[in-house]
Design an enzyme around this catalytic site. Structure first.
Site, PDB file in Angstrom:
ATOM      1  CB  SER A  13      -0.877   0.007   1.028  1.00  0.00           C
ATOM      2  OG  SER A  13      -0.296   0.133   2.219  1.00  0.00           O
ATOM      3  NE  ARG A  91      14.754 -11.475   5.322  1.00  0.00           N
ATOM      4  CZ  ARG A  91      15.039 -12.464   6.112  1.00  0.00           C
ATOM      5  NH1 ARG A  91      13.809 -12.765   7.078  1.00  0.00           N
ATOM      6  NH2 ARG A  91      15.920 -13.102   6.378  1.00  0.00           N
ATOM      7  CG  ASN A 107      12.174   1.254   6.993  1.00  0.00           C
ATOM      8  OD1 ASN A 107      11.356   0.734   6.180  1.00  0.00           O
ATOM      9  ND2 ASN A 107      12.224   1.388   8.273  1.00  0.00           N
ATOM     10  CG  HIS A 109       9.655   2.278  12.725  1.00  0.00           C
ATOM     11  ND1 HIS A 109       9.720   0.873  12.797  1.00  0.00           N
ATOM     12  CD2 HIS A 109       9.153   2.792  13.808  1.00  0.00           C
ATOM     13  CE1 HIS A 109       9.531   0.578  14.132  1.00  0.00           C
ATOM     14  NE2 HIS A 109       9.391   1.657  14.817  1.00  0.00           N
ATOM     15  CG  ASP A 145      13.293   0.619  13.376  1.00  0.00           C
ATOM     16  OD1 ASP A 145      12.901  -0.391  14.412  1.00  0.00           O
ATOM     17  OD2 ASP A 145      13.383   0.573  12.224  1.00  0.00           O
TER      18      ASP A 145
HETATM   19  C1  GRF Z   1       3.219  -0.888   7.164  1.00  0.00           C
HETATM   20  O1  GRF Z   1       2.410  -0.681   8.323  1.00  0.00           O
HETATM   21  C2  GRF Z   1       4.462  -0.014   7.350  1.00  0.00           C
HETATM   22  O2  GRF Z   1       4.639   0.515   8.268  1.00  0.00           O
HETATM   23  C3  GRF Z   1       5.368  -1.612   7.684  1.00  0.00           C
HETATM   24  O3  GRF Z   1       4.662  -2.341   6.792  1.00  0.00           O
HETATM   25  C4  GRF Z   1       3.456  -2.178   6.878  1.00  0.00           C
HETATM   26  C5  GRF Z   1       2.724  -2.955   5.726  1.00  0.00           C
HETATM   27  O4  GRF Z   1       3.080  -1.819   4.437  1.00  0.00           O
HETATM   28  N1  GRF Z   1       6.849  -1.232   7.415  1.00  0.00           N
HETATM   29  P1  GRF Z   1       2.467  -2.020   3.277  1.00  0.00           P
HETATM   30  O5  GRF Z   1       1.029  -2.190   3.003  1.00  0.00           O
HETATM   31  O6  GRF Z   1       3.390  -3.385   2.376  1.00  0.00           O
HETATM   32  O7  GRF Z   1       3.096  -0.720   2.199  1.00  0.00           O
END
Ligand code: GRF
Length: 206
Positions: A13, A91, A107, A109, A145
């Protein structure tokens, strides 16, 4: 336009938010490659629909983390990538990669760093009773992080929240923050560095 790769592990997403913002000309990026470490990552479908080349580098096929990292790095070089966005990428990349890409790898977080580094951030935020939570897009360094913060998004924690409802609200601001952070990284615009969720009211709770 900076040649940019997005690394994913699942739904994608955040990748979709980057694709949409880039299509609107808001990021200054040329999304040139999507790498997933899982063959069933739905984000691969999103990339294909957007005409972005995809590669799967399955971490389970490498005996050692360093070999997986090397495969990722080699693919980034093969595609002449300049910037890397980790978006739902599950990962942890080793120092060799993070040092090489420092300043060019970001990234997202799901917490307001430096609070709640690591996993299960929404569960921990609820357990801590914080009233404000959110996400952070930061530069990736060898320290997990911990790199320089580019953009943060803030959401209220509501009395009836559970992990799912809080995670969903944080995801809404993630999708706004990541494109802003990429715009910063490419120098495309002096974008805002803070996003406030519309449900964030002072003292009004629900
Ligand atoms: C999100 O909550 C992000 O904060 C974490 O992975 C989750 C899924 O992200 N790192 P996405 O829908 O695959 O972009």
């Amino acid at each position: 336009m900076r040649r940019t790769a997005v690394l994913i592990s699942g739904n994608g997403s955040n990748l979709q938010a980057l694709i949409d913002a880039t299509t609107r000309g808001e990021t200054g990026a040329d999304l040139s490659l999507v790498i997933a470490n899982k063959t069933d990552a739905f984000g691969l479908v999103r990339a294909s629909r957007a005409g972005i080349p995809t590669k799967v580098i399955d971490h389970k096929r490498y005996a050692h983390r360093a070999q997986f990292d090397q495969a990722i790095d080699a693919m980034l070089q093969e595609f002449d990538i300049e910037l890397v966005c980790l978006a739902g990428f599950m990962r942890i990349l080793g120092d060799a990669v993070t040092d090489r890409w420092q300043g060019r790898m970001v990234n997202v977080h799901p917490s307001l760093l430096p609070s709640f580094k690591g996993m299960n951030t929404h569960e921990r935020a609820l357990a801590a009773g914080v009233r404000i939570h959110g996400c952070t897009v930061h530069q990736v360094t060898a320290e997990l992080d911990d790199g320089p913060i580019l953009v943060q998004g803030a959401v209220p924690v509501l009395d009836n929240d559970d992990v799912a409802s809080l995670a969903a609200r944080v995801l809404e601001v993630e999708h706004q923050c990541y494109p802003l952070a990429l715009a910063h990284l490419t120098g495309r615009s002096i974008a805002p560095r803070l996003v406030l969720h519309p449900d964030l009211h002072t003292g009004q709770g629900e």
